[in-house]
Design an enzyme around this catalytic site. Structure first.
Site, mmCIF file in Angstrom:
data_model
loop_
_atom_site.group_PDB
_atom_site.id
_atom_site.type_symbol
_atom_site.label_atom_id
_atom_site.label_comp_id
_atom_site.label_asym_id
_atom_site.label_seq_id
_atom_site.Cartn_x
_atom_site.Cartn_y
_atom_site.Cartn_z
ATOM 1 N N GLY A 1 46.928 15.924 -15.092
ATOM 2 C CA GLY A 1 46.340 14.981 -16.030
ATOM 3 C C GLY A 1 45.736 13.832 -15.264
ATOM 4 O O GLY A 1 46.127 13.567 -14.125
ATOM 5 N N GLY B 1 47.458 7.820 -15.037
ATOM 6 C CA GLY B 1 47.954 6.979 -16.120
ATOM 7 C C GLY B 1 48.223 7.708 -17.414
ATOM 8 O O GLY B 1 48.486 7.080 -18.436
ATOM 9 N N THR B 2 48.175 9.039 -17.407
ATOM 10 C CA THR B 2 48.450 9.756 -18.650
ATOM 11 C C THR B 2 49.953 9.953 -18.871
ATOM 12 O O THR B 2 50.358 10.484 -19.892
ATOM 13 C CB THR B 2 47.772 11.141 -18.684
ATOM 14 O OG1 THR B 2 47.873 11.733 -17.402
ATOM 15 C CG2 THR B 2 46.334 11.026 -19.096
ATOM 16 N N GLY B 3 50.756 9.564 -17.899
ATOM 17 C CA GLY B 3 52.202 9.625 -18.098
ATOM 18 C C GLY B 3 52.880 10.798 -17.411
ATOM 19 O O GLY B 3 53.929 11.238 -17.855
ATOM 20 N N LYS B 4 52.310 11.301 -16.325
ATOM 21 C CA LYS B 4 52.901 12.447 -15.632
ATOM 22 C C LYS B 4 54.267 12.076 -15.048
ATOM 23 O O LYS B 4 55.258 12.769 -15.268
ATOM 24 C CB LYS B 4 51.973 12.924 -14.510
ATOM 25 C CG LYS B 4 50.624 13.413 -15.013
ATOM 26 C CD LYS B 4 49.741 13.890 -13.889
ATOM 27 C CE LYS B 4 49.271 12.779 -12.958
ATOM 28 N NZ LYS B 4 48.438 11.762 -13.610
ATOM 29 N N THR B 5 54.283 10.970 -14.319
ATOM 30 C CA THR B 5 55.532 10.527 -13.712
ATOM 31 C C THR B 5 56.577 10.240 -14.785
ATOM 32 O O THR B 5 57.737 10.640 -14.682
ATOM 33 C CB THR B 5 55.271 9.278 -12.858
ATOM 34 O OG1 THR B 5 54.177 9.540 -11.980
ATOM 35 C CG2 THR B 5 56.476 8.903 -12.047
ATOM 36 N N HIS C 1 18.930 -9.266 -19.886
ATOM 37 C CA HIS C 1 19.409 -7.991 -19.345
ATOM 38 C C HIS C 1 20.370 -7.315 -20.334
ATOM 39 O O HIS C 1 20.188 -6.158 -20.706
ATOM 40 C CB HIS C 1 20.093 -8.240 -17.995
ATOM 41 C CG HIS C 1 20.654 -7.018 -17.332
ATOM 42 N ND1 HIS C 1 20.081 -6.437 -16.230
ATOM 43 C CD2 HIS C 1 21.749 -6.259 -17.618
ATOM 44 C CE1 HIS C 1 20.780 -5.382 -15.860
ATOM 45 N NE2 HIS C 1 21.808 -5.249 -16.699
ATOM 46 N N GLU C 2 21.365 -8.083 -20.770
ATOM 47 C CA GLU C 2 22.342 -7.513 -21.710
ATOM 48 C C GLU C 2 21.684 -7.201 -23.049
ATOM 49 O O GLU C 2 21.998 -6.199 -23.688
ATOM 50 C CB GLU C 2 23.537 -8.449 -21.898
ATOM 51 C CG GLU C 2 24.384 -8.666 -20.639
ATOM 52 C CD GLU C 2 24.854 -7.370 -19.983
ATOM 53 O OE1 GLU C 2 25.123 -6.382 -20.695
ATOM 54 O OE2 GLU C 2 24.925 -7.349 -18.735
ATOM 55 N N ASP D 1 23.611 -0.405 -12.647
ATOM 56 C CA ASP D 1 23.073 0.443 -13.715
ATOM 57 C C ASP D 1 22.284 1.597 -13.120
ATOM 58 O O ASP D 1 22.387 2.746 -13.574
ATOM 59 C CB ASP D 1 22.128 -0.360 -14.614
ATOM 60 C CG ASP D 1 22.867 -1.451 -15.370
ATOM 61 O OD1 ASP D 1 24.072 -1.274 -15.615
ATOM 62 O OD2 ASP D 1 22.231 -2.473 -15.702
HETATM 63 P P1 ADP Z 1 50.664 8.982 -14.106
HETATM 64 O O1 ADP Z 1 51.843 9.390 -13.314
HETATM 65 O O2 ADP Z 1 50.140 10.071 -15.004
HETATM 66 O O3 ADP Z 1 49.570 8.351 -13.327
HETATM 67 P P2 ADP Z 1 52.554 7.168 -15.209
HETATM 68 O O4 ADP Z 1 53.556 8.102 -15.756
HETATM 69 O O5 ADP Z 1 52.864 6.540 -13.916
HETATM 70 O O6 ADP Z 1 51.136 7.863 -15.118
HETATM 71 O O7 ADP Z 1 52.252 6.054 -16.286
HETATM 72 C C1 ADP Z 1 52.277 4.696 -15.988
HETATM 73 C C2 ADP Z 1 52.850 3.917 -17.126
HETATM 74 O O8 ADP Z 1 52.012 3.978 -18.265
HETATM 75 C C3 ADP Z 1 54.177 4.451 -17.605
HETATM 76 O O9 ADP Z 1 55.219 3.894 -16.885
HETATM 77 C C4 ADP Z 1 54.201 4.009 -19.054
HETATM 78 O O10 ADP Z 1 54.631 2.681 -19.172
HETATM 79 C C5 ADP Z 1 52.754 4.071 -19.461
HETATM 80 N N1 ADP Z 1 52.432 5.343 -20.105
HETATM 81 C C6 ADP Z 1 51.586 6.277 -19.641
HETATM 82 N N2 ADP Z 1 51.498 7.304 -20.489
HETATM 83 C C7 ADP Z 1 52.328 7.044 -21.510
HETATM 84 C C8 ADP Z 1 52.683 7.750 -22.710
HETATM 85 N N3 ADP Z 1 52.148 8.936 -23.005
HETATM 86 N N4 ADP Z 1 53.578 7.174 -23.541
HETATM 87 C C9 ADP Z 1 54.114 5.979 -23.246
HETATM 88 N N5 ADP Z 1 53.831 5.269 -22.142
HETATM 89 C C10 ADP Z 1 52.930 5.778 -21.277
HETATM 90 ZN ZN ZN Z 2 23.328 -3.830 -16.818
HETATM 91 MG MG MG Z 3 52.125 9.050 -11.332
#
Ligand code: ADP
Ligand code: ZN
Ligand code: MG
Length: 612
Positions: free
Chosen positions: A201, A204-208, A423-424, A499
């Site tokens: 993923g 920041g999708t929450g893999k860890t 510009h904007e 841009d």
């Molecule tokens: P990844 O490992 O995918 O880069 P992380 O698991 O480290 O992402 O996510 C970082 C933080 O973002 C988590 O500690 C949590 O606080 C928040 N977070 C990310 N995804 C979720 C989710 N699906 N539900 C709740 N919190 C989330």
């Molecule tokens: Zn611009």
């Molecule tokens: Mg991670």
């Protein structure tokens, strides 16, 4: 053993040695000079004398013990004779001679230099460590640095309830939890429990988070290590760390071994240069060996995470290794609301806070972005001495997370402000007047991050695909700023360079990867390969002819020129609207979505974008 503990032990060791040293040398007996001693002998007040080489241990009549030092090389009888002691008297003395060969004697001779030597070595090691610091763990080489979370550790416990969205991934992993909790159920039916699960993923999708949650749900130990931690300066360290990690894991089975960012070691082998590459390869090989090596039903499940599944070595994905693959989707609007609610928990929110509206306004935000948004809002509220987090702070934080902090201090002079405003206005007007675009949410000439101003357009719905038409309009929007500067001022500033970069990149992808060019057809051009040592794409395998390369250039040019023409036409035709937007921006700095259509004086060309 970590290095601080080790340093501490060395220091403790030297302190104990110092203690022994002192104990051996310091004798708590009183000393007496030879003259007084002789007098005591003559007075008959000496009961007993023990001779230790040059030292006399003397017991007096009152049982007090004293120590007398005589001249080296002179015997006791000589001393007594020289001092003129009556030989009769001397004969009655009770004298014991202690041969200087006892353990104590040798200890007294050998120990002090030995101890000082040990002390020196100890101190040297200690300071050496201090200087070396954390970076160089030369002494702890092959031990894995995995952090272990015990199932009883309730403070760090994460469960599925803490993870919002990613429903498919959670379902898949529920199965893994079952495996870990009731392995016998599966073994009875002859089923092999999977050894490896790969979480894929975007960042920041929450893999860890999800990997931790699996361990939390299954209530088993969790070994956490990041791919980059395996690889250090020294060749062979990674492989030995892998061995160590699995050794520990097998002892605590059932358990989860989590290898975060596995792409750091698991990239395709045999495609790079340099020595560190060999090290990576060895580490990867060791992971494969370990995974093949343990019995499938031992109860060790290896979970790995990556945001680059495309670069992984195919050997990792073979059956018996990471054959379970779980995709974590970016959150949709419903997930975003859930995630925001999770992170709103211990934060007092004001009554006006509408989480649903926040979710609507944050398409494209990852779970980590949303967590960050909540946190930024809380910080902002605290800095404003508020008791609760209100909607104002939350909305402000959206932009902060998206574009970086506001730079109020970045003062623009009047001319710069005017250029930025036009510009904007160019971006915004082109967006407003093209039929397949997202609505303009906000236009601003307050600098944020590295941008002098910004225009935010937000999709009204979550979408994963876009059409060629939409991308063509996108290019026109990107060049709207450039077109505006050129038309209004007859000159270009550096403000348009980003841009241009984006527009060029988009045009290239359309032509070479998405088959969106009529002349070049539905074909991929170039295999993009990663070079590990820079970690980004610098190398393209050209699998097309020189003449195709020229065509690609021409096609990209056409896309960009057409986009610029579209933008130029719209801005020239609606010059009056441009002036209105720019003037509004110069007096108010920002325009919100609701006011925007009024300022332009026309409804948006995309009927979906009429504001509610
Ligand atoms: P990844 O490992 O995918 O880069 P992380 O698991 O480290 O992402 O996510 C970082 C933080 O973002 C988590 O500690 C949590 O606080 C928040 N977070 C990310 N995804 C979720 C989710 N699906 N539900 C709740 N919190 C989330
Ligand atoms: Zn611009
Ligand atoms: Mg991670």
């Amino acid at each position: 053993m970590n290095s601080t503990v080790r340093n501490g032990l060395i220091l403790l060791g030297t302190i104990v040695l110092l203690g022994v040293f002192a104990f051996v040398n310091v004798k708590p007996a009183e000393t007496m000079d030879v003259g007084t001693f002789v007098t005591r002998v003559q007075e008959g007040k000496v009961k007993e004398i023990t001779v230790h080489g040059d030292r006399l241990d003397v017991r007096l009549a009152d049982d007090a013990k004293v120590e007398v030092k005589k001249e080296p090389g002179e015997s006791l009888s000589e001393v007594l004779k020289n001092y003129g002691v009556d030989p009769e008297k001397a004969r009655t003395l009770k004298v014991t001679i202690k041969e200087p060969n006892g353990v104590g004697y040798w200890a007294a001779i050998i120990l002090p230099p030995l101890l000082s030597f040990a002390l020196m070595i100890g101190l040297m090691l200690f300071f050496f460590r201090q200087v070396q610091g954390q970076n160089n763990r030369a002494m702890s080489f092959g031990q894995s640095t995995a952090r272990e979370t015990a199932p009883t550790d309730n403070k760090n416990k994460v469960t599925f309830a803490d993870v919002a969205g990613v429903r498919e991934a959670k379902n898949e992993l529920l199965e893994v939890v079952e495996f870990l909790k009731h392995p016998e159920k599966f073994a009875k039916l002859g089923a092999k429990i999977p050894k490896g699960v790969l979480l894929m993923g975007s960042p920041g999708t929450g893999k860890t988070l999800l990997a931790r949650a699996v361990a939390g749900e299954a209530e088993v130990p969790f070994f956490h290590m990041s791919g980059s931690e395996f690889v250090e300066m020294f060749v062979g360290v990674g492989a030995s760390r892998v061995r160590d990690l699995f050794e520990r894991a097998k002892k605590s089975a059932p358990c989860i071994v989590f290898i975060d960012e596995i792409d750091a070691v698991g990239r395709q082998r045999g495609s790079g240069l340099g020595g560190s590459h060999d090290e990576r390869e060895q580490t990867l090989n060791q992971i494969l060996v370990e995974m093949d090596g343990f019995e499938p039903n031992l109860g060790v499940i290896v979970v790995a995470a990556t945001n680059r599944p495309d670069v992984l070595d195919p050997a990792l994905l073979r059956p018996g290794r990471f054959d379970r693959r779980v995709v974590l989707d970016p959150p949709d609007i419903r997930d975003r609301e859930e995630i925001l609610n999770i992170h709103a928990k211990n934060k007092p929110l004001a009554k006006d806070v509408n989480i649903k509206r926040l979710a609507e306004r944050t398409p494209g935000f990852s779970g980590a972005d949303l967590a960050n948004l909540m946190n930024e809002a809380a910080i902002l509220a605290a800095r404003r001495d508020k008791e609760q987090v209100t909607m104002v702070e939350l909305l402000e934080s959206i932009e902060k997370v998206m574009l970086g902090p506001e730079r109020k201090s970045h003062l623009m002079n009047e001319a710069e402000r005017k250029v930025t405003a036009y510009h904007e206005a160019g971006h915004a007007l082109v967006t407003h007047l093209l039929p397949h675009t997202d609505p303009v949410q906000k236009v601003s000439i307050i600098s944020r991050g590295r941008a002098a101003g910004y225009t935010i357009k937000l999709p009204t719905e979550d979408r994963t695909m876009k059409t060629s038409t939409e991308y063509r309009e996108e290019i026109a929007i990107m060049l709207g700023g450039y077109a505006a500067e050129k038309i209004i001022f007859g000159d270009i500033t550096t403000g348009a360079s980003n841009d241009m970069k984006n527009a060029t990149g988009l045009a290239r992808s359309m032509v070479t990867q998405w088959g969106m060019s009529e002349t070049l057809g539905p074909r991929m051009y170039g295999q993009h390969e990663d070079m590990i040592f820079l970690g980004r794409e610098i190398h393209e395998n050209r699998d097309y002819s020189e003449s195709r390369a020229e065509k690609i250039d021409t096609e990209m040019d056409t896309l960009i020129r057409t986009g610029l023409e579209t933008a130029t036409k719209l801005i020239t035709q609606h010059r009056d609207a441009m002036d209105r937007i720019a003037n509004y921006l110069m007096t108010h700095e920002t325009i919100e979505r609701d006011e925007f259509a009024d300022v332009v004086g026309m409804p948006p060309a995309n009927p979906k974008n009429k504001s509610a």
